[in-house]
Design an enzyme around this catalytic site. Structure first.
Site, mmCIF file in Angstrom:
data_model
loop_
_atom_site.group_PDB
_atom_site.id
_atom_site.type_symbol
_atom_site.label_atom_id
_atom_site.label_comp_id
_atom_site.label_asym_id
_atom_site.label_seq_id
_atom_site.Cartn_x
_atom_site.Cartn_y
_atom_site.Cartn_z
ATOM 1 N N LEU A 186 60.230 35.916 31.949
ATOM 2 C CA LEU A 186 60.395 34.470 31.815
ATOM 3 C C LEU A 186 60.621 33.918 33.210
ATOM 4 C CD1 LEU A 186 62.832 34.153 28.750
ATOM 5 C CD2 LEU A 186 60.351 33.860 28.749
ATOM 6 N N ASP A 187 60.145 32.699 33.446
ATOM 7 C CA ASP A 187 60.391 32.073 34.743
ATOM 8 C C ASP A 187 61.891 31.904 34.969
ATOM 9 O OD1 ASP A 187 57.646 31.852 35.081
ATOM 10 O OD2 ASP A 187 57.570 29.844 34.227
ATOM 11 N N LYS A 188 62.280 31.782 36.216
ATOM 12 C CA LYS A 188 63.690 31.667 36.583
ATOM 13 C C LYS A 188 64.424 30.634 35.732
ATOM 14 C CE LYS A 188 66.632 30.173 40.438
ATOM 15 N NZ LYS A 188 66.665 29.713 41.853
ATOM 16 N N THR B 2 63.385 29.154 32.879
ATOM 17 C CA THR B 2 63.088 29.157 31.455
ATOM 18 C C THR B 2 64.156 29.991 30.751
ATOM 19 O OG1 THR B 2 60.707 28.904 31.779
ATOM 20 C CG2 THR B 2 61.413 29.830 29.680
ATOM 21 N N ARG C 81 53.392 26.119 30.844
ATOM 22 C CA ARG C 81 53.515 25.036 31.826
ATOM 23 C C ARG C 81 52.139 24.587 32.314
ATOM 24 N NH1 ARG C 81 57.504 27.665 36.091
ATOM 25 N NH2 ARG C 81 57.309 25.600 37.080
#
Length: 319
Positions: A137-139, A141, A236
């Site tokens: 997961l992105d930082k 998210t 995104r």
């Protein structure tokens, strides 16, 4: 300490013309391309029983065999970073990741990551590539991630991801009012001009996102997205491509848009929302050992709940 890794894959015809290291990176996706390249050079990864070079071309149909020793990875330090553990057994660990936690060390984030936290929580993960991490997961998210605690479990989960049988569902709050849900099948790859960004591009990898409307507001939409694929920044990028970028997205969000007549409080919340409004709400997979399907859910975090409350109040007030 070390353990022996043995794996086999057959090169599909669709990979004809790729370099061996490129094909290996796709077929043995639980290992980095650099590690696979080193194994090819060392003769640990063979083609039809014979050694090869990373740059050799594949033509389809070749049998790739990997027999390698995995050493205890001491490059990364265990760190006592709190984890919200949703489920844990001998094979898997499911966590609910907070905003601000980077998943894997990289330039600019050498430590203080989920990987460091996992090594502290379960030291045996030092024997599993990437401390058992199989997806990211992105930082900023939030939400659910599954981690493999053994090499066998990691391989099984990676195979499920490749077969698209892992179900991942996200809550998102986007800019703009969606008229309906739908599906977007659009390949994603590196942006042709900005290498730090991803983009919908003909040369990218296949990417499929299904989305539906949960609630509409005056100028925003609460959207639920389900991934078939797991490309970097997929939701995104896809929602921005549809012209419904996520609130707070610093990369793909574009210029801030405030609803006309919005209260000062809502304007402040929209201006200062600290991250992309994206949360991994549901995760389902087949357990690598007992083969039962497991389903996990995570409630919306407080910052997204507050945002929705103010968007809903604004919508009702301005009717």
């Amino acid at each position: 300490m070390s353990q022996t890794l043995e794996a086999q894959q057959r090169v599909p015809d669709t990979m004809a013309g790729l370099r061996l290291d490129q094909a290996a990176a796709e077929l043995f996706a639980d290992h980095s391309r650099e590690r696979l390249k080193a194994w090819i050079k060392a003769g640990a990864l063979t083609v039809d029983g014979s050694p090869a070079k990373p740059k050799d071309k594949v033509y389809g149909g070749e049998a790739l065999a990997l027999v390698a020793e995995i050493e205890d990875d001491t490059r990364f330090e265990p760190q006592d970073i709190p984890l919200e553990v949703v489920h844990e057994d001998d094979a898997v660990l499911v966590i609910d990741k907070p905003a601000g936690l980077v998943v894997h060390p990289a330039a600019g984030n050498p430590d203080g990551t989920l990987l460091n936290a996992l090594l502290f929580h379960c030291p045996a993960l030092a024997m599993v590539p990437r401390a058992g991490i199989v997806h990211r997961l992105d930082k900023d998210t939030t939400g659910l991630m599954v981690v493999a605690k053994t090499l066998a479990a990691q391989t099984a989960l990676v195979e499920q991801l490749q077969a698209r049988t892992v179900s991942r569902e996200y809550d998102a709050i986007s800019v703009g009012v969606m008229t309906s849900g739908g599906s977007l099948d659009a390949p994603i790859g590196r942006h042709p001009k900005d290498r730090k960004r991803q983009a919908v591009t003909a040369s990218g990898k296949p990417a499929v996102t299904h989305y539906r409307v949960v609630e509409r507001f005056r100028a925003h939409t609460h959207v639920r997205c389900r991934l078939e694929t797991g490309r970097t920044h997929q939701i995104r990028v896809h929602l921005a491509h549809l012209r419904y970028p996520l609130i707070g997205d610093p990369v793909y969000g574009g210029r801030l848009k405030l609803p006309p007549g919005a209260s000062d409080t809502l304007k402040t919340i929209l201006r200062e929302f600290p991250r992309q409004a994206l949360h991994a709400r549901k995760l389902a997979f087949v357990h690598p050992e007992h083969r039962e399907r497991m389903i996990f859910r995570s409630a919306l975090p407080d910052d997204m709940l507050l945002l929705i409350d103010y968007l809903r109040d604004d919508h009702e007030t301005m009717r």
